[in-house]
Enzyme design. Structure first.
Site, PDB file in Angstrom:
ATOM      1  N   GLN A 164     -39.149  53.106   3.070  1.00  0.00           N
ATOM      2  CA  GLN A 164     -38.580  51.996   3.575  1.00  0.00           C
ATOM      3  C   GLN A 164     -39.085  50.779   3.522  1.00  0.00           C
ATOM      4  O   GLN A 164     -38.463  49.637   3.572  1.00  0.00           O
ATOM      5  CB  GLN A 164     -37.768  52.408   4.854  1.00  0.00           C
TER       6      GLN A 164
ATOM      7  N   GLU B 249     -30.993  52.321  11.720  1.00  0.00           N
ATOM      8  CA  GLU B 249     -30.209  52.304  10.593  1.00  0.00           C
ATOM      9  C   GLU B 249     -30.214  53.819   9.924  1.00  0.00           C
ATOM     10  O   GLU B 249     -29.126  54.366   9.659  1.00  0.00           O
ATOM     11  CB  GLU B 249     -30.737  51.239   9.454  1.00  0.00           C
TER      12      GLU B 249
END
Length: 441
Positions: free
Chosen positions: A263, A332
Site C-alpha cells: 500500500q 480503508e
C-alpha cells in the site's frame, strides 16, 4: 524505518476519540485544495470544452484537439493487449460481477393494511461519470471497480474520464482503454484532475452532465467533488490509501512487511499501520522492511510513505486492545493476521474492507477477490461504505392506497396534520372522506 507508538499503558476505558487523537493519519486538507481548484471548476462551468482543453494542457502538458477518445482507438487497445493481462482482467470481471449480482437489492412490496401498499422500488441512476486516476500508476483495476457495479445496477449511460499520457501521444494509458473495451465502455474522455470532475458535473461538449460521479483520485479531484456536490452526486471524498494490520506472534513477518509495502507503493502519502501486541513481531517486521524495501521498484516512494507521520507500528497489550485501536482507526483496508483470525474479524466494526488470515492480502482485493477497492479513507469507514452496486441505485417509494384504506387511516392523518398546525394537509384527506363512496376510481 517505521516509527513506533506505544499504547500498552493506555488505561482501560480509553474511548475511540482518544485513540484517534494519538493514532497516525496523513494530513489531508481538502479545504485548502478547494481554493486551488475552484477557479478551474468555475472556468469549466462557464467556458466548457475550451476550459477543459486549456486545463489539460496546463496540468498534463498535452494539447488535445478533442476530449473524447476515438472508439476505434479503444478497440485497438484491446486487440494489442497482452493475452495474460486480458485473461487476468476477464477473471477479475467475472468475480466482481458475481458479487455485485448477489448484492443487488430488489423491489420490496409491503401490505401495511388491507388495500394499503408501500413499495420500495430500486431504480438505477440514469447517467454516471466514472473517474479513473492515472498519475503515479495506470489504475486499470479502477475501471473494473467502477464500471462493473454500475452495469450490474442497470445504469444506462456511462462516461469514463482518465488523464492523457504524454508517452502515449496524449491518449490515456492503453491498458486502461483495453479494460474499457473489454467492458463495452465507448464513451471515454482523455481528461484528468479537477477539470474532469467539473466536466462531468456541468457538461463540456460532447460530454453531457451526469447524475453521479464515482471513483478515487488525488486531493484536487476530491476537492472538485466537494465543490460540485450541489450539482451532481458523488460517491465519497476518498483520500490517500491506507492499510492497517492487526497481527500477533502467529503472523508471518515477511507477509506483514510485504503488505505494508504494497500500500505504501501507491503514494508518498499512503498510510501503513501495524497494530500488534508482539514486540518480537514488530522487530521482525522492521527487519523484513529493511530487506524488502530497497529491492522494490518504487523504493523511494515506499520509504517516504513508511517514514512519514501517517505510518507507524502501534504496540498494544493484547489483541482485544488491538481491536479497540483498529476500530477507532477505521482503516480503508484492514488485515487480521492473528490466531483464530475469523473470530477476531467478526468483532471488527469499522473498516472499508477486512482481509482475514495470512492468505488474504489487500492486493487480492485490489484486483481479483471479487470485492471493490474504492473504499472510505481517513477514518470515514466509521460511517461510510465502499463503492458497490448499491452506490449506483436509488430507492424510490411508491404508495398505493385504495378508497377503503384511506377512509380507515384518514382521520388519524387529519389529527396529526392539526397537531403540526398544517390544517390544509388534513383538508387534502378530509375532502376525500367527505366525498360519496365510489366517487373516484
Amino acid at each position: 524505518m517505521i516509527r513506533r507508538t506505544d499504547l500498552r499503558d493506555t488505561p482501560a476505558g480509553t474511548t475511540a476519540a482518544q485513540y484517534r487523537a494519538v493514532l497516525p493519519r496523513a494530513p489531508f486538507d481538502v479545504e485548502a485544495a478547494v481554493a486551488v481548484v475552484r477557479p478551474i471548476v468555475e472556468d469549466v462551468r462557464h467556458r466548457g470544452v475550451e476550459a477543459v482543453l486549456d486545463a489539460t494542457e496546463r496540468f498534463d502538458h498535452v494539447r488535445r484537439e478533442t476530449l473524447a477518445v476515438d472508439p476505434a482507438d479503444i478497440r485497438m487497445a484491446l486487440e494489442t493487449l497482452a493475452p495474460d493481462v486480458r485473461e487476468a482482467l476477464e477473471e477479475s470481471i467475472v468475480r466482481l460481477r458475481t458479487t455485485c449480482e448477489a448484492e443487488l437489492e430488489h423491489d420490496v412490496v409491503t401490505a401495511v393494511a388491507p388495500g394499503a401498499r408501500v413499495e420500495r422500488r430500486i431504480v438505477p441512476v440514469g447517467r454516471v461519470g466514472l473517474y479513473v486516476p492515472g498519475g503515479l500508476a495506470p489504475l486499470v483495476s479502477s475501471v473494473l471497480m467502477n464500471v462493473v457495479p454500475a452495469q450490474v445496477a442497470g445504469v444506462s449511460s456511462l462516461a469514463l474520464a482518465t488523464p492523457p499520457q504524454q508517452e502515449f501521444g496524449g491518449a490515456p494509458h492503453p491498458t486502461v482503454l483495453a479494460a474499457c473495451a473489454l467492458l463495452g465502455v465507448d464513451e471515454v474522455y482523455a481528461v484528468g484532475g479537477a477539470q474532469a470532475i467539473a466536466m462531468f458535473a456541468y457538461g463540456a461538449a460532447p460530454c453531457e452532465p451526469v447524475d453521479l460521479v464515482t471513483g478515487p483520485g488525488n486531493i484536487y479531484v476530491v476537492a472538485a467533488k466537494r465543490l460540485v456536490q450541489s450539482v451532481t452526486g458523488i460517491d465519497s471524498e476518498a483520500g490517500p490509501t491506507e492499510i492497517a494490520i492487526l497481527a500477533d506472534d502467529t503472523a508471518v513477518p515477511s507477509f506483514v512487511a510485504a503488505d505494508l509495502i504494497s500500500q505504501a507503493e501507491h503514494d508518498p502519502l499512503a498510510a501503513a499501520v501495524l497494530v500488534t501486541p508482539s514486540v518480537a513481531l514488530a522487530d521482525a517486521v522492521d527487519a523484513e522492511l529493511a530487506r524488502q524495501v530497497p529491492a522494490a521498484k518504487h523504493a523511494e516512494r515506499i520509504e517516504t510513505a513508511l517514514t512519514s507521520p501517517q505510518s507507524a507500528t502501534v504496540l498494544v497489550r493484547d489483541v482485544a486492545q488491538g481491536l479497540d485501536v483498529v476500530n477507532a482507526y477505521a482503516a480503508e483496508h484492514l488485515e487480521i493476521q492473528t490466531a483464530d483470525a475469523a473470530a477476531v474479524a467478526s468483532r471488527v466494526e469499522n473498516a472499508g474492507a477486512v482481509f482475514v488470515g495470512s492468505w488474504s492480502p489487500v492486493s487480492l482485493g485490489d484486483y481479483a477477490a471479487g470485492s471493490n477497492h474504492v473504499l472510505p479513507t481517513a477514518g470515514c469507514a466509521c460511517h461510510s461504505s465502499g463503492l458497490s452496486v448499491r452506490s449506483f441505485c436509488k430507492s424510490m417509494q411508491v404508495v398505493s392506497y385504495d378508497e377503503g384504506a384511506l377512509r380507515d387511516i384518514g382521520p388519524k392523518v387529519v389529527v396529526l396534520a392539526q397537531a403540526e398546525d398544517l390544517p390544509s394537509h388534513g383538508e387534502a384527506v378530509t375532502v376525500r372522506l367527505d366525498a360519496p363512496e365510489g366517487s373516484a376510481s
